[in-house]
Design an enzyme around this catalytic site. Structure first.
Site, PDB file in Angstrom:
ATOM      1  N   LYS A  54      38.193  21.623  84.071  1.00 45.92           N
ATOM      2  CA  LYS A  54      39.014  22.118  82.965  1.00 45.92           C
ATOM      3  C   LYS A  54      38.353  21.962  81.594  1.00 45.92           C
ATOM      4  CE  LYS A  54      43.528  21.636  85.180  1.00 45.92           C
ATOM      5  NZ  LYS A  54      44.918  21.149  85.021  1.00 45.92           N
ATOM      6  N   ASP A  91      49.046  24.785  81.493  1.00 47.05           N
ATOM      7  CA  ASP A  91      49.644  23.543  81.992  1.00 47.05           C
ATOM      8  C   ASP A  91      50.869  23.161  81.177  1.00 47.05           C
ATOM      9  OD1 ASP A  91      47.961  23.003  84.126  1.00 47.05           O
ATOM     10  OD2 ASP A  91      46.518  21.912  82.918  1.00 47.05           O
ATOM     11  N   GLY A 129      51.242   8.901  80.173  1.00 51.81           N
ATOM     12  CA  GLY A 129      49.940   9.471  80.466  1.00 51.81           C
ATOM     13  C   GLY A 129      49.250  10.009  79.227  1.00 51.81           C
ATOM     14  N   ALA A 130      47.911  10.095  79.299  1.00 53.70           N
ATOM     15  CA  ALA A 130      47.130  10.626  78.178  1.00 53.70           C
ATOM     16  C   ALA A 130      45.926  11.412  78.693  1.00 53.70           C
ATOM     17  CB  ALA A 130      46.676   9.496  77.258  1.00 53.70           C
ATOM     18  N   ALA A 182      46.466  16.699  81.705  1.00 53.33           N
ATOM     19  CA  ALA A 182      47.802  17.278  81.845  1.00 53.33           C
ATOM     20  C   ALA A 182      48.732  16.770  80.755  1.00 53.33           C
ATOM     21  CB  ALA A 182      48.374  16.962  83.224  1.00 53.33           C
ATOM     22  N   GLY A 209      58.026  19.295  89.193  1.00 51.03           N
ATOM     23  CA  GLY A 209      56.736  19.934  88.966  1.00 51.03           C
ATOM     24  C   GLY A 209      56.572  21.255  89.673  1.00 51.03           C
TER      25      GLY A 209
END
Length: 282
Positions: free
Chosen positions: A73, A109, A132-133, A136, A250
């Site tokens: 990505k 995304d 999260g970091a 995504a 999701g």
């Protein structure tokens, strides 16, 4: 005289490693068939060292575009002619579009996630806690900020990565974002309105893994979303639903990503229900 048959469909696909577990092909091919689009979608196993050649091959064969998944990505950006607005902010792409011979990178995304979220709650003006970091999480955070979220708390173990996302939001979009270290049994702030897991915790085959949070701090008035599509009903979402929370899984995010991608490639707004049904079979 019989009607001439065209044996040359427009080609789209995905470059990833591993590629065999990617269900995107099933839902996108279903959409192509349903709408009578003379397109095909092909999963391709592409190693990092072969990415440049794979992109050149897609260009040479006249592909309409392709998806890039893990681990490409970020690396694919150097092989493209330009980036869309959010992709430039995110620094990563998952959808490449052939626009008049130029290969432009987009990121669906976050767009797919926020679109799924909006079916339950509009993030504009809301206080969000985002776990999260990584790639995504970064994509979701950018799109949440662009959608007008009032405050975004990035919770992550790695401080430098977490603060990097916070700085991106504050400096480039004008959002109000803060970082909090992910300690054991993290407690969600009670005024949080939307809780999002943008990590890979709980993804198949590690379906027994759980977020290290204090689940007593998940309150019934919160909307809880999880970016994991396999399984769609993660431990987080099952726990939240049992508490009376509205939830977003999701699977719908993945469908929305596909809808946006097909629109980029074909110009057609495809029926998401067709794609959702194709995924549910698996």
């Amino acid at each position: 005289m019989s009607k001439q048959v065209d044996f040359l469909p427009a080609i789209t696909g995905s470059f990833a490693q591993p590629a065999s577990e990617n269900p995107t092909v099933a839902m996108i091919e279903a959409a192509y068939r349903h709408h009578g689009l003379h397109f095909r979608y092909v999963n391709c196993e592409v190693a990092p060292e072969d990415l440049k050649a794979a992109v050149a091959g897609a260009k040479a064969m006249g592909w309409k575009g392709f998806n890039c998944s893990i681990p490409h990505k970020v690396a694919v950006v150097q092989h493209l002619d330009g980036l869309g607005e959010s992709a430039q902010l995110i620094g990563a792409v998952n959808t490449i579009v052939n626009r008049n011979g130029l290969w432009i990178g987009e990121n669906t995304d976050g767009k797919g996630f926020v679109q799924a979220l909006k079916e339950v709650v509009d993030p504009a003006g809301k206080k969000v806690t985002l776990f999260g970091a990584g790639g995504a999480a970064r994509a979701v955070a950018v799109e949440l900020a662009l959608a007008g979220a009032a405050n975004i708390t990035i919770v992550n173990r790695n401080e430098s990565r977490g603060k990097e996302v916070v700085d991106l939001l504050n400096d480039n979009i004008g959002a109000t974002a803060v970082y909090q270290c992910w300690t054991d049994k993290y407690s969600i702030e009670p005024d949080t309105e939307i809780v999002i897991n943008a990590t890979s915790i709980g993804l198949f085959p590690h379906t027994g893994d759980r977020l290290n949070i204090n689940f007593e701090t998940v309150l019934p008035r919160m909307v809880v979303a999880d970016g994991i599509h396999n399984p769609p009903k993660t431990h987080l979402l099952q726990t939240a639903a049992a508490k009376g929370c509205r939830t977003v899984d999701g699977l719908q995010m993945l469908v929305n990503q596909g809808v946006i991608g097909v629109k980029y490639w074909t110009g057609v707004d495809v029926d998401p229900a067709v794609m959702h049904q194709a995924l549910k079979k698996f």
